[in-house]
Design a protein around this motif. Structure first.
Motif, mmCIF file in Angstrom:
data_model
loop_
_atom_site.group_PDB
_atom_site.id
_atom_site.type_symbol
_atom_site.label_atom_id
_atom_site.label_comp_id
_atom_site.label_asym_id
_atom_site.label_seq_id
_atom_site.Cartn_x
_atom_site.Cartn_y
_atom_site.Cartn_z
ATOM 1 N N ILE A 1 2.025 10.090 -10.562
ATOM 2 C CA ILE A 1 0.873 9.720 -9.674
ATOM 3 C C ILE A 1 0.097 8.548 -9.620
ATOM 4 C CG2 ILE A 1 -0.904 11.381 -10.692
ATOM 5 C CD1 ILE A 1 0.090 11.309 -6.574
ATOM 6 N N GLU A 2 -0.065 8.235 -11.047
ATOM 7 C CA GLU A 2 -0.792 6.904 -11.144
ATOM 8 C C GLU A 2 -0.261 5.619 -10.679
ATOM 9 O OE1 GLU A 2 -3.927 6.873 -14.836
ATOM 10 O OE2 GLU A 2 -2.182 7.966 -15.476
ATOM 11 N N ARG A 3 1.190 5.725 -10.933
ATOM 12 C CA ARG A 3 1.993 4.534 -10.508
ATOM 13 C C ARG A 3 1.960 4.329 -9.141
ATOM 14 N NH1 ARG A 3 7.546 4.189 -9.096
ATOM 15 N NH2 ARG A 3 7.700 6.357 -9.635
ATOM 16 N N CYS A 4 2.099 5.428 -8.432
ATOM 17 C CA CYS A 4 1.870 5.633 -6.739
ATOM 18 C C CYS A 4 0.646 4.994 -6.369
ATOM 19 C CB CYS A 4 2.240 7.011 -6.496
ATOM 20 S SG CYS A 4 1.938 7.275 -4.585
ATOM 21 N N LEU A 5 -0.323 5.727 -6.924
ATOM 22 C CA LEU A 5 -1.767 5.250 -6.584
ATOM 23 C C LEU A 5 -2.305 4.012 -6.781
ATOM 24 C CD1 LEU A 5 -3.571 8.563 -7.654
ATOM 25 C CD2 LEU A 5 -3.288 7.674 -5.358
ATOM 26 N N ARG A 6 -1.754 3.337 -7.851
ATOM 27 C CA ARG A 6 -1.867 1.874 -8.206
ATOM 28 C C ARG A 6 -1.173 1.117 -6.982
ATOM 29 N NH1 ARG A 6 -1.998 3.335 -13.548
ATOM 30 N NH2 ARG A 6 0.114 3.123 -14.040
ATOM 31 N N SER A 7 -0.138 1.421 -6.692
ATOM 32 C CA SER A 7 0.537 0.712 -5.660
ATOM 33 C C SER A 7 0.063 0.684 -4.325
ATOM 34 C CB SER A 7 2.102 1.193 -5.730
ATOM 35 O OG SER A 7 2.151 2.278 -4.911
ATOM 36 N N VAL A 8 -0.818 1.614 -4.060
ATOM 37 C CA VAL A 8 -1.516 1.597 -2.678
ATOM 38 C C VAL A 8 -2.978 1.225 -2.715
ATOM 39 C CG1 VAL A 8 0.117 3.434 -1.619
ATOM 40 C CG2 VAL A 8 -1.779 4.113 -2.860
ATOM 41 N N GLN A 9 -3.522 0.751 -3.773
ATOM 42 C CA GLN A 9 -5.127 0.364 -3.998
ATOM 43 C C GLN A 9 -5.272 -0.854 -2.983
ATOM 44 O OE1 GLN A 9 -5.086 -0.117 -8.414
ATOM 45 N NE2 GLN A 9 -7.101 1.059 -8.008
ATOM 46 N N PHE A 10 -4.354 -1.526 -2.274
ATOM 47 C CA PHE A 10 -4.750 -2.468 -1.325
ATOM 48 C C PHE A 10 -5.254 -1.920 -0.040
ATOM 49 C CE2 PHE A 10 -0.439 -1.445 -0.524
ATOM 50 C CZ PHE A 10 -0.215 -1.392 0.969
ATOM 51 N N GLU B 1 6.423 4.057 -5.091
ATOM 52 C CA GLU B 1 5.341 3.163 -5.102
ATOM 53 C C GLU B 1 5.887 2.114 -4.128
ATOM 54 O OE1 GLU B 1 5.418 0.277 -8.518
ATOM 55 O OE2 GLU B 1 7.147 1.453 -9.393
ATOM 56 N N VAL B 2 4.683 1.325 -3.714
ATOM 57 C CA VAL B 2 4.727 0.326 -2.750
ATOM 58 C C VAL B 2 4.805 -1.070 -3.622
ATOM 59 C CG1 VAL B 2 3.610 -1.228 -1.204
ATOM 60 C CG2 VAL B 2 3.344 1.347 -1.061
ATOM 61 N N THR B 3 6.026 -1.644 -3.407
ATOM 62 C CA THR B 3 6.391 -2.956 -4.255
ATOM 63 C C THR B 3 5.375 -4.197 -3.673
ATOM 64 O OG1 THR B 3 8.043 -3.466 -2.476
ATOM 65 C CG2 THR B 3 9.015 -2.366 -4.391
ATOM 66 N N GLN B 4 5.519 -5.192 -4.347
ATOM 67 C CA GLN B 4 4.694 -6.222 -3.997
ATOM 68 C C GLN B 4 4.988 -7.008 -2.664
ATOM 69 O OE1 GLN B 4 1.702 -7.444 -5.246
ATOM 70 N NE2 GLN B 4 1.793 -9.349 -3.909
ATOM 71 N N GLU B 5 6.463 -6.919 -2.356
ATOM 72 C CA GLU B 5 7.174 -7.260 -1.235
ATOM 73 C C GLU B 5 6.684 -6.348 -0.056
ATOM 74 O OE1 GLU B 5 9.138 -8.835 -4.649
ATOM 75 O OE2 GLU B 5 8.797 -6.761 -3.654
ATOM 76 N N LEU B 6 6.621 -5.191 -0.397
ATOM 77 C CA LEU B 6 6.351 -4.160 0.830
ATOM 78 C C LEU B 6 5.039 -4.408 1.211
ATOM 79 C CD1 LEU B 6 6.927 -2.067 2.761
ATOM 80 C CD2 LEU B 6 6.850 -0.427 1.178
ATOM 81 N N ARG B 7 4.046 -4.386 0.356
ATOM 82 C CA ARG B 7 2.720 -4.658 0.309
ATOM 83 C C ARG B 7 2.417 -5.859 1.376
ATOM 84 N NH1 ARG B 7 -2.302 -6.811 -2.169
ATOM 85 N NH2 ARG B 7 -0.900 -8.316 -3.104
ATOM 86 N N GLU B 8 2.746 -6.964 1.062
ATOM 87 C CA GLU B 8 2.680 -8.146 1.679
ATOM 88 C C GLU B 8 3.208 -8.196 3.048
ATOM 89 O OE1 GLU B 8 4.696 -11.467 -0.769
ATOM 90 O OE2 GLU B 8 3.144 -11.048 -2.391
ATOM 91 N N GLU B 9 4.534 -7.396 3.371
ATOM 92 C CA GLU B 9 4.974 -7.090 4.527
ATOM 93 C C GLU B 9 3.849 -6.075 5.469
ATOM 94 O OE1 GLU B 9 8.899 -5.111 6.743
ATOM 95 O OE2 GLU B 9 9.018 -6.157 4.963
ATOM 96 N N ILE B 10 3.383 -5.158 4.866
ATOM 97 C CA ILE B 10 2.555 -4.378 5.589
ATOM 98 C C ILE B 10 1.195 -5.082 6.002
ATOM 99 C CG2 ILE B 10 0.908 -2.366 5.313
ATOM 100 C CD1 ILE B 10 3.063 -1.235 3.511
ATOM 101 N N LEU B 11 0.775 -5.981 4.886
ATOM 102 C CA LEU B 11 -0.581 -6.422 5.412
ATOM 103 C C LEU B 11 -0.223 -7.653 6.461
ATOM 104 C CD1 LEU B 11 -1.992 -6.925 1.783
ATOM 105 C CD2 LEU B 11 -2.933 -5.665 3.738
ATOM 106 N N THR B 12 0.889 -8.343 6.527
ATOM 107 C CA THR B 12 1.231 -9.464 7.461
ATOM 108 C C THR B 12 1.297 -8.783 8.767
ATOM 109 O OG1 THR B 12 2.341 -10.817 5.750
ATOM 110 C CG2 THR B 12 2.921 -10.980 8.031
#
Length: 103
Positions: A22-31, A89-100
């Motif tokens: 769960i910690e890995r998952c939660l860290r990945s959605v902190q954005f 977990e949300v990867t860096q690439e997915l995070r950037e795509e979501i935010l864009t």
């Protein structure tokens, strides 16, 4: 020229006894602007770990997969939301795509 702030995003996770992941998952959605966790009665440290990332940790008996997901979604405050499983977990690439996408 004024910049319009991006819409806010809620992340929601349903879980039970996921202390190993769960910690890995939660860290990945902190954005995200809000994290909602609905736990169905963990007997390990899952709830304790989740509370390090969000105040919105709700313990609710397991009513079934669809009902639990629907309940978790109903607890989200924002128009945009991201549902992720506790072992993902949300990867860096997915995070950037979501935010864009939401900007």
């Amino acid at each position: 020229m004024s910049h319009t702030p991006r819409p806010k995003i809620s992340a929601f996770i349903i879980c039970c006894n996921e202390e190993q992941q769960i910690e890995r998952c939660l860290r990945s959605v902190q954005f995200c602007d809000e994290i909602v966790v609905v736990d169905s009665g963990s007997t390990d440290r899952t709830i304790e770990l989740c509370k390090r990332f969000t105040e919105k940790v709700i313990v609710r008996p397991w009513p079934g997969y669809v009902a639990q997901k629907q309940f978790a979604l109903s607890q989200c405050s924002h128009e945009w939301f991201l549902n992720i499983d506790a072992d993902e977990e949300v990867t860096q690439e997915l995070r950037e795509e979501i935010l864009t996408t939401v900007s």
